[in-house]
Design a protein around this motif. Structure first.
Motif, PDB file in Angstrom:
ATOM      1  N   ILE A  91     -24.873 -22.042  14.615  1.00 32.35           N
ATOM      2  CA  ILE A  91     -23.522 -21.976  15.166  1.00 32.35           C
ATOM      3  C   ILE A  91     -22.494 -22.061  14.043  1.00 32.35           C
ATOM      4  O   ILE A  91     -22.755 -22.595  12.960  1.00 32.35           O
ATOM      5  CB  ILE A  91     -23.266 -23.081  16.209  1.00 32.35           C
ATOM      6  N   ALA A  92     -21.316 -21.514  14.317  1.00 34.85           N
ATOM      7  CA  ALA A  92     -20.213 -21.516  13.354  1.00 34.85           C
ATOM      8  C   ALA A  92     -18.925 -21.318  14.136  1.00 34.85           C
ATOM      9  O   ALA A  92     -18.936 -20.956  15.318  1.00 34.85           O
ATOM     10  CB  ALA A  92     -20.402 -20.406  12.313  1.00 34.85           C
ATOM     11  N   ASP A  93     -17.798 -21.549  13.463  1.00 35.35           N
ATOM     12  CA  ASP A  93     -16.504 -21.390  14.120  1.00 35.35           C
ATOM     13  C   ASP A  93     -15.502 -20.800  13.144  1.00 35.35           C
ATOM     14  O   ASP A  93     -14.914 -21.506  12.336  1.00 35.35           O
ATOM     15  CB  ASP A  93     -16.003 -22.735  14.651  1.00 35.35           C
ATOM     16  N   GLN A  94     -15.329 -19.505  13.191  1.00 33.83           N
ATOM     17  CA  GLN A  94     -14.310 -18.783  12.423  1.00 33.83           C
ATOM     18  C   GLN A  94     -14.379 -19.071  10.926  1.00 33.83           C
ATOM     19  O   GLN A  94     -13.367 -19.106  10.238  1.00 33.83           O
ATOM     20  CB  GLN A  94     -12.913 -19.136  12.942  1.00 33.83           C
ATOM     21  N   GLY A  95     -15.572 -19.296  10.429  1.00 37.78           N
ATOM     22  CA  GLY A  95     -15.734 -19.522   8.994  1.00 37.78           C
ATOM     23  C   GLY A  95     -15.215 -20.846   8.499  1.00 37.78           C
ATOM     24  O   GLY A  95     -15.068 -21.044   7.281  1.00 37.78           O
ATOM     25  N   LYS A  96     -14.951 -21.778   9.404  1.00 40.61           N
ATOM     26  CA  LYS A  96     -14.439 -23.089   8.992  1.00 40.61           C
ATOM     27  C   LYS A  96     -15.559 -23.938   8.393  1.00 40.61           C
ATOM     28  O   LYS A  96     -16.734 -23.777   8.719  1.00 40.61           O
ATOM     29  CB  LYS A  96     -13.797 -23.791  10.198  1.00 40.61           C
ATOM     30  N   LYS A  97     -15.177 -24.857   7.522  1.00 39.23           N
ATOM     31  CA  LYS A  97     -16.138 -25.741   6.871  1.00 39.23           C
ATOM     32  C   LYS A  97     -16.618 -26.785   7.880  1.00 39.23           C
ATOM     33  O   LYS A  97     -15.834 -27.289   8.684  1.00 39.23           O
ATOM     34  CB  LYS A  97     -15.499 -26.426   5.670  1.00 39.23           C
ATOM     35  N   ILE A  98     -17.903 -27.104   7.825  1.00 36.35           N
ATOM     36  CA  ILE A  98     -18.520 -27.995   8.807  1.00 36.35           C
ATOM     37  C   ILE A  98     -18.836 -29.346   8.169  1.00 36.35           C
ATOM     38  O   ILE A  98     -19.368 -29.412   7.054  1.00 36.35           O
ATOM     39  CB  ILE A  98     -19.802 -27.366   9.371  1.00 36.35           C
ATOM     40  N   SER A  99     -18.520 -30.411   8.878  1.00 42.81           N
ATOM     41  CA  SER A  99     -18.889 -31.768   8.467  1.00 42.81           C
ATOM     42  C   SER A  99     -19.759 -32.384   9.552  1.00 42.81           C
ATOM     43  O   SER A  99     -19.537 -32.162  10.745  1.00 42.81           O
ATOM     44  CB  SER A  99     -17.637 -32.638   8.265  1.00 42.81           C
ATOM     45  N   ILE A 100     -20.774 -33.151   9.144  1.00 41.22           N
ATOM     46  CA  ILE A 100     -21.698 -33.798  10.073  1.00 41.22           C
ATOM     47  C   ILE A 100     -21.581 -35.312   9.915  1.00 41.22           C
ATOM     48  O   ILE A 100     -21.600 -35.841   8.805  1.00 41.22           O
ATOM     49  CB  ILE A 100     -23.152 -33.383   9.789  1.00 41.22           C
ATOM     50  N   LEU A 101     -21.451 -35.995  11.044  1.00 43.81           N
ATOM     51  CA  LEU A 101     -21.453 -37.450  11.052  1.00 43.81           C
ATOM     52  C   LEU A 101     -22.619 -37.935  11.903  1.00 43.81           C
ATOM     53  O   LEU A 101     -22.894 -37.370  12.973  1.00 43.81           O
ATOM     54  CB  LEU A 101     -20.151 -37.999  11.631  1.00 43.81           C
ATOM     55  N   ASN A 102     -23.293 -38.964  11.436  1.00 41.55           N
ATOM     56  CA  ASN A 102     -24.364 -39.602  12.207  1.00 41.55           C
ATOM     57  C   ASN A 102     -23.831 -40.942  12.695  1.00 41.55           C
ATOM     58  O   ASN A 102     -23.834 -41.930  11.962  1.00 41.55           O
ATOM     59  CB  ASN A 102     -25.603 -39.785  11.337  1.00 41.55           C
TER      60      ASN A 102
END
Length: 230
Positions: A91-102
């Motif tokens: 998955i992706a959203d308009q080429g935006k940078k992705i951050s993951i939090l646990n």
């Protein structure tokens, strides 16, 4: 401009298992979900998948009558899709940078437009921002997520996290504000003297004021500003 032979291009860009668990950043802007049962993701964010996965739009009463009314009030709020099965989901959203939090029995509030995916173990609720209707990039709503599990959100370019300390509040442009500590309650303040300096879009004289102890995440981009220019 880099040029590759086909085999060089495949080697440079091919999918790799990094062993990071359920959520894995395949690239800084593409999230791989190693799906084993179920996940919630932003509607329309799926770009590819393999395996036995079914997709379903969020049911109208799936999250209770309270959230239904809030989603109706916010103009559909954050439309979600449910992915169920086993396989790999990208998955992706308009080429935006992705951050993951646990999250570990913690909470975070995310701009509804920037929420990308989260585990079903996470409890969530929509927070209305009546005082700034039309100013927030995703409308006037944010989503507070709490519990234990993974959450992924997006930002335009690299996010910056600012620590909020007692007696030392942080002020942000609403259109550049991505997320903040779930226990913080931002206050909206107006300062006409900053009209020409704080923000370039509809948030010129309105700021979000964060005080207490926690953090706030901002991005080097005002989402409404771009949409007005396009």
């Amino acid at each position: 401009m880099e040029k590759y032979r086909i085999n060089q291009f495949i080697h440079q860009t091919k999918q790799e298992d990094k062993g990071q668990g359920l959520f894995e950043l395949e690239t800084p802007r593409i999230l791989e979900i190693n799906l084993e049962s179920q996940i919630w993701a932003k509607m329309g964010s799926m770009i590819s998948y393999r395996g036995n996965i079914t997709f379903e739009r969020e049911g109208i009463l799936e999250h209770g009558i309270g959230k239904l009314f809030k989603k109706a009030f916010t103009g559909e709020g954050a439309p979600l899709m449910k992915a169920t099965g086993r396989g790999k989901l990208y998955i992706a959203d308009q080429g935006k940078k992705i951050s993951i939090l646990n999250l570990d029995n913690e909470s975070i509030t995310v701009n509804g437009n920037d929420l990308l995916a989260f585990e079903p173990s996470i409890d969530w609720d929509i927070k209305l921002m009546r005082k700034v209707a039309g100013l927030m990039a995703g409308g006037l709503f944010n989503v507070t997520l709490k519990g234990t599990g993974m959450v992924a959100f997006t930002s335009h370019y690299e996010p910056l996290t600012l620590l909020v300390e007692q007696g030392n509040p942080v002020y942000t442009d609403p259109n550049a504000t991505v997320a903040w500590s779930g226990h913080l309650e931002p206050e909206f303040v107006t300062d006409v003297s900053l009209k020409s300096f704080f923000g370039r879009a509809s948030g010129e004289s309105i700021q979000m004021k964060f005080q207490g102890n926690g953090f706030v995440v901002v991005q080097p981009f005002e989402e409404i500003y771009l949409s007005q220019q396009s």
